[in-house]
Motif scaffolding. Structure first.
Motif, PDB file in Angstrom:
ATOM      1  N   LYS A   1       2.452   7.164   4.946  1.00  0.00           N
ATOM      2  CA  LYS A   1       1.951   6.119   5.850  1.00  0.00           C
ATOM      3  C   LYS A   1       1.987   4.744   5.170  1.00  0.00           C
ATOM      4  CE  LYS A   1       0.773   9.297   8.879  1.00  0.00           C
ATOM      5  NZ  LYS A   1       1.422   9.432  10.190  1.00  0.00           N
ATOM      6  N   SER A   2       2.849   4.569   4.193  1.00  0.00           N
ATOM      7  CA  SER A   2       2.876   3.346   3.388  1.00  0.00           C
ATOM      8  C   SER A   2       3.245   2.115   4.215  1.00  0.00           C
ATOM      9  CB  SER A   2       3.878   3.500   2.238  1.00  0.00           C
ATOM     10  OG  SER A   2       3.541   4.592   1.412  1.00  0.00           O
ATOM     11  N   TYR A   3       2.786   0.961   3.758  1.00  0.00           N
ATOM     12  CA  TYR A   3       3.093  -0.289   4.449  1.00  0.00           C
ATOM     13  C   TYR A   3       2.938  -1.471   3.498  1.00  0.00           C
ATOM     14  CZ  TYR A   3      -2.006  -0.849   4.805  1.00  0.00           C
ATOM     15  OH  TYR A   3      -3.346  -0.970   4.524  1.00  0.00           O
ATOM     16  N   ALA A   4       3.479  -2.592   3.908  1.00  0.00           N
ATOM     17  CA  ALA A   4       3.293  -3.867   3.205  1.00  0.00           C
ATOM     18  C   ALA A   4       2.801  -4.895   4.209  1.00  0.00           C
ATOM     19  CB  ALA A   4       4.606  -4.325   2.564  1.00  0.00           C
ATOM     20  N   ARG A   5       1.969  -5.799   3.743  1.00  0.00           N
ATOM     21  CA  ARG A   5       1.395  -6.809   4.630  1.00  0.00           C
ATOM     22  C   ARG A   5       1.344  -8.145   3.896  1.00  0.00           C
ATOM     23  NH1 ARG A   5      -3.987  -4.704   6.861  1.00  0.00           N
ATOM     24  NH2 ARG A   5      -2.492  -3.275   7.856  1.00  0.00           N
ATOM     25  N   PHE A   6       1.756  -9.213   4.566  1.00  0.00           N
ATOM     26  CA  PHE A   6       1.745 -10.522   3.916  1.00  0.00           C
ATOM     27  C   PHE A   6       1.541 -11.617   4.953  1.00  0.00           C
ATOM     28  CE2 PHE A   6       6.049  -9.155   4.840  1.00  0.00           C
ATOM     29  CZ  PHE A   6       6.603 -10.233   5.505  1.00  0.00           C
TER      30      PHE A   6
ATOM     31  N   VAL B   1       4.555  -4.589   7.759  1.00  0.00           N
ATOM     32  CA  VAL B   1       5.806  -3.833   7.703  1.00  0.00           C
ATOM     33  C   VAL B   1       5.496  -2.393   7.330  1.00  0.00           C
ATOM     34  CG1 VAL B   1       8.066  -3.609   6.614  1.00  0.00           C
ATOM     35  CG2 VAL B   1       7.084  -5.886   6.968  1.00  0.00           C
ATOM     36  N   LYS B   2       5.910  -1.461   8.181  1.00  0.00           N
ATOM     37  CA  LYS B   2       5.732  -0.043   7.886  1.00  0.00           C
ATOM     38  C   LYS B   2       6.891   0.426   7.007  1.00  0.00           C
ATOM     39  CE  LYS B   2       2.775   1.501  11.629  1.00  0.00           C
ATOM     40  NZ  LYS B   2       2.515   2.588  12.588  1.00  0.00           N
ATOM     41  N   THR B   3       6.606   0.609   5.724  1.00  0.00           N
ATOM     42  CA  THR B   3       7.670   0.946   4.780  1.00  0.00           C
ATOM     43  C   THR B   3       8.016   2.425   4.779  1.00  0.00           C
ATOM     44  OG1 THR B   3       6.044   1.191   2.990  1.00  0.00           O
ATOM     45  CG2 THR B   3       7.027  -0.982   3.295  1.00  0.00           C
ATOM     46  N   ASN B   4       7.328   3.224   5.603  1.00  0.00           N
ATOM     47  CA  ASN B   4       7.668   4.653   5.688  1.00  0.00           C
ATOM     48  C   ASN B   4       8.784   4.919   6.694  1.00  0.00           C
ATOM     49  OD1 ASN B   4       6.014   3.929   7.839  1.00  0.00           O
ATOM     50  ND2 ASN B   4       5.076   5.950   8.014  1.00  0.00           N
ATOM     51  N   ASN B   5       9.303   3.867   7.340  1.00  0.00           N
ATOM     52  CA  ASN B   5      10.400   4.034   8.286  1.00  0.00           C
ATOM     53  C   ASN B   5      11.748   3.916   7.576  1.00  0.00           C
ATOM     54  OD1 ASN B   5       8.809   4.341  10.605  1.00  0.00           O
ATOM     55  ND2 ASN B   5       8.602   2.118  10.829  1.00  0.00           N
ATOM     56  N   PRO B   6      12.801   4.581   8.082  1.00  0.00           N
ATOM     57  CA  PRO B   6      14.149   4.384   7.538  1.00  0.00           C
ATOM     58  C   PRO B   6      14.576   2.924   7.665  1.00  0.00           C
ATOM     59  CG  PRO B   6      14.079   6.310   8.972  1.00  0.00           C
ATOM     60  CD  PRO B   6      12.770   5.593   9.149  1.00  0.00           C
TER      61      PRO B   6
ATOM     62  N   VAL C   1       0.842  -1.192   0.000  1.00  0.00           N
ATOM     63  CA  VAL C   1       0.000   0.000   0.000  1.00  0.00           C
ATOM     64  C   VAL C   1       0.882   1.249   0.000  1.00  0.00           C
ATOM     65  CG1 VAL C   1      -1.832   1.264   1.192  1.00  0.00           C
ATOM     66  CG2 VAL C   1      -1.773  -1.245   1.277  1.00  0.00           C
ATOM     67  N   GLY C   2       0.784   2.021  -1.069  1.00  0.00           N
ATOM     68  CA  GLY C   2       1.392   3.349  -1.088  1.00  0.00           C
ATOM     69  C   GLY C   2       0.365   4.333  -0.566  1.00  0.00           C
ATOM     70  N   LEU C   3       0.615   4.915   0.610  1.00  0.00           N
ATOM     71  CA  LEU C   3      -0.404   5.694   1.306  1.00  0.00           C
ATOM     72  C   LEU C   3       0.191   7.000   1.828  1.00  0.00           C
ATOM     73  CD1 LEU C   3      -3.239   5.962   2.630  1.00  0.00           C
ATOM     74  CD2 LEU C   3      -2.356   4.615   4.546  1.00  0.00           C
ATOM     75  N   ASN C   4      -0.517   8.085   1.600  1.00  0.00           N
ATOM     76  CA  ASN C   4      -0.086   9.385   2.098  1.00  0.00           C
ATOM     77  C   ASN C   4      -1.249  10.101   2.748  1.00  0.00           C
ATOM     78  OD1 ASN C   4       0.583  12.502   1.770  1.00  0.00           O
ATOM     79  ND2 ASN C   4       2.514  11.381   1.591  1.00  0.00           N
TER      80      ASN C   4
ATOM     81  N   GLY D   1      -6.681  10.822   3.057  1.00  0.00           N
ATOM     82  CA  GLY D   1      -5.820   9.699   2.747  1.00  0.00           C
ATOM     83  C   GLY D   1      -5.854   9.352   1.273  1.00  0.00           C
ATOM     84  N   LEU D   2      -4.675   9.209   0.655  1.00  0.00           N
ATOM     85  CA  LEU D   2      -4.563   8.872  -0.760  1.00  0.00           C
ATOM     86  C   LEU D   2      -3.790   7.563  -0.866  1.00  0.00           C
ATOM     87  CD1 LEU D   2      -3.447  12.395  -2.058  1.00  0.00           C
ATOM     88  CD2 LEU D   2      -5.764  11.462  -2.012  1.00  0.00           C
ATOM     89  N   GLY D   3      -4.415   6.513  -1.425  1.00  0.00           N
ATOM     90  CA  GLY D   3      -3.792   5.211  -1.437  1.00  0.00           C
ATOM     91  C   GLY D   3      -3.814   4.530  -2.793  1.00  0.00           C
ATOM     92  N   LEU D   4      -2.771   3.758  -3.066  1.00  0.00           N
ATOM     93  CA  LEU D   4      -2.681   2.907  -4.247  1.00  0.00           C
ATOM     94  C   LEU D   4      -2.253   1.532  -3.769  1.00  0.00           C
ATOM     95  CD1 LEU D   4      -2.805   2.690  -7.359  1.00  0.00           C
ATOM     96  CD2 LEU D   4      -0.364   3.268  -7.388  1.00  0.00           C
ATOM     97  N   VAL D   5      -3.019   0.481  -4.136  1.00  0.00           N
ATOM     98  CA  VAL D   5      -2.839  -0.842  -3.541  1.00  0.00           C
ATOM     99  C   VAL D   5      -2.654  -1.909  -4.617  1.00  0.00           C
ATOM    100  CG1 VAL D   5      -3.849  -2.560  -1.999  1.00  0.00           C
ATOM    101  CG2 VAL D   5      -4.352  -0.142  -1.652  1.00  0.00           C
ATOM    102  N   TYR D   6      -1.621  -2.736  -4.406  1.00  0.00           N
ATOM    103  CA  TYR D   6      -1.476  -3.984  -5.163  1.00  0.00           C
ATOM    104  C   TYR D   6      -1.632  -5.137  -4.188  1.00  0.00           C
ATOM    105  CZ  TYR D   6       0.489  -8.012  -7.529  1.00  0.00           C
ATOM    106  OH  TYR D   6       0.656  -9.264  -8.048  1.00  0.00           O
ATOM    107  N   GLN D   7      -2.478  -6.087  -4.512  1.00  0.00           N
ATOM    108  CA  GLN D   7      -2.747  -7.200  -3.600  1.00  0.00           C
ATOM    109  C   GLN D   7      -2.758  -8.529  -4.363  1.00  0.00           C
ATOM    110  OE1 GLN D   7      -6.536  -6.071  -2.037  1.00  0.00           O
ATOM    111  NE2 GLN D   7      -7.616  -6.510  -3.916  1.00  0.00           N
ATOM    112  N   PHE D   8      -2.442  -9.578  -3.644  1.00  0.00           N
ATOM    113  CA  PHE D   8      -2.462 -10.922  -4.241  1.00  0.00           C
ATOM    114  C   PHE D   8      -2.915 -11.934  -3.209  1.00  0.00           C
ATOM    115  CE2 PHE D   8       1.686 -10.256  -2.377  1.00  0.00           C
ATOM    116  CZ  PHE D   8       1.945 -11.432  -1.738  1.00  0.00           C
TER     117      PHE D   8
END
Length: 378
Positions: free
Chosen positions: A55-60, A82-87, A40-43, A371-378
């Motif tokens: 506020k982007s993250y990945a979840r699996f 996983v919060k991908t917006n962290n260093p 999720v690309g989220l701002n 909130g603005l989001g773009l999501v790829y899911q599988f």
């Protein structure tokens, strides 16, 4: 090529399961393993600095099932966020969401243990369906059995042991979990507790549900002199015809809902209401578009005084206690589904909390959030 009903059915299933679009990675010798996830690309856009920005993250995760005999099977699920917006040098916020294992006994039911959803969420999930905001009047992770929590032993039976179509029952026990924070912090810990939920499918897309949970409080939590027990109940109903979705939930909690940025205080009582709706267009130029609307409110009763300095006797910017809105907002959003794997959304949280002594003393946000989001899911 029109998406029409297949997309409508998929989106409806997606609302009910985080693994609705799982990829099968193994299926042999009565063992099946599905892998699922999303990126999720989220701002967030807000005047509140704490809420503004990436506020982007990945979840699996995976779900596995193994056949033991004609009447018995085993299963397990694990899910990680996983919060991908962290260093890269930081892992703050990365966490296991679900991790449980269990046995299913034919039509009798199933029993599992681990980190799972509390039974109160069986009802709260009805209104936790919109793109970004919603479903959070009292539901919080690691807060007794209101949301995801650890140490949960859960028995579930659908169609009431195979004898009554549409009637489901869940019974749950939670073991004592010591508070993981500082000794003076009341957050997240819990004593032993139990809960139950039931739901009935009336047909025609209509479902009714109710739940109750009660837990012992830890010594740290009970030091507020509000009692040794925390409990809650909620009722909900939903209508879902794959295109139109309508849901409502009402709940009351006692000594279970913490409030303020520090989350170090528990309301003696809260009254909570959530209403959610969305509609999926499956034909014409708007095909794949799903507008949504929600209303969320939590009212705290008999709250303790709070001051910005931490001293309840400090009259400057202090909340005197009593009745107060803890959560109150309107959600207006829309999603667009390109296909079953890709969608985008815009979600607007219209914050109805006022700038007053309570929000000043506790630091609770009163600004709107986009909130603005773009999501790829599988």
């Amino acid at each position: 090529m029109s998406m029409r009903k297949p997309l409508a059915i998929f989106i409806s299933a997606l609302m009910a399961s985080s693994a609705a679009n799982a990829a099968e990675v193994y299926n042999k010798d009565s063992n099946k393993l599905d892998f699922y996830g999303k990126v999720v690309g989220l701002n967030y856009i807000s005047n509140n600095k704490a809420e503004h920005g990436d506020k982007s993250y990945a979840r699996f995760g995976f779900k596995g099932v193994t056949k033991i005999s004609d009447q018995l099977s085993g299963y397990g699920q694990w899910e990680y966020n996983v919060k991908t917006n962290n260093p890269e040098a930081m892992d703050m916020g990365n966490a296991t969401r679900l991790a449980f294992v269990g046995l299913k006994f034919a039509d009798f039911g199933s029993f599992d243990y681990g980190r799972n959803n509390g039974v109160l969420y069986d009802v709260s999930s009805f209104t936790d369906v919109n793109p970004e905001f919603g479903g959070d009047s009292f539901t919080k992770e690691d807060n007794f059995m209101t949301g995801r929590a650890k140490g949960l032993a859960t028995f579930r039976t659908s169609n009431f042991f195979g004898s009554i179509d549409g009637l489901s029952l869940a019974l749950q026990y939670q073991g004592k979990n010591p508070n993981p924070h500082k000794s003076e912090d009341r957050r997240d810990g819990n004593g032993e507790g139990w809960g139950a939920s039931t739901s009935y499918d009336l047909g025609y897309g209509i479902q009714l549900a109710g739940a109750y949970a009660s837990s012992n409080r830890t010594d740290i939590q009970a030091s507020d002199k509000n009692g040794q027990t925390a409990d809650a109940w909620n009722l909900g109903m939903k209508y879902d015809n794959a295109q139109l979705y309508l849901a409502a939930m009402y709940a009351e909690t006692r000594n279970m809902s913490h409030y303020g940025i520090s989350n170090n205080r528990y309301a003696k009582k809260t009254q909570n209401i959530e209403i959610a709706a969305h509609y999926l267009f499956v034909d014409g130029p708007a095909e794949g578009l799903q507008p949504s609307l929600a209303y969320v409110q939590s009212v705290g009763k008999k709250l303790d005084p709070v001051s910005k300095s931490g001293d309840a006797a400090d009259a400057a910017a202090s909340f005197k206690g009593g009745k107060q809105d803890l959560v109150k907002y309107i959600e207006v959003g829309t999603s667009y589904f390109f296909n079953k794997n890709m969608y985008t959304y815009v979600d607007y949280k219209i914050n109805l909390l006022k700038k007053d002594t309570y929000t000043s003393a506790t630091g609770v946000n009163t600004d709107n959030i986009l909130g603005l989001g773009l999501v790829y899911q599988f």
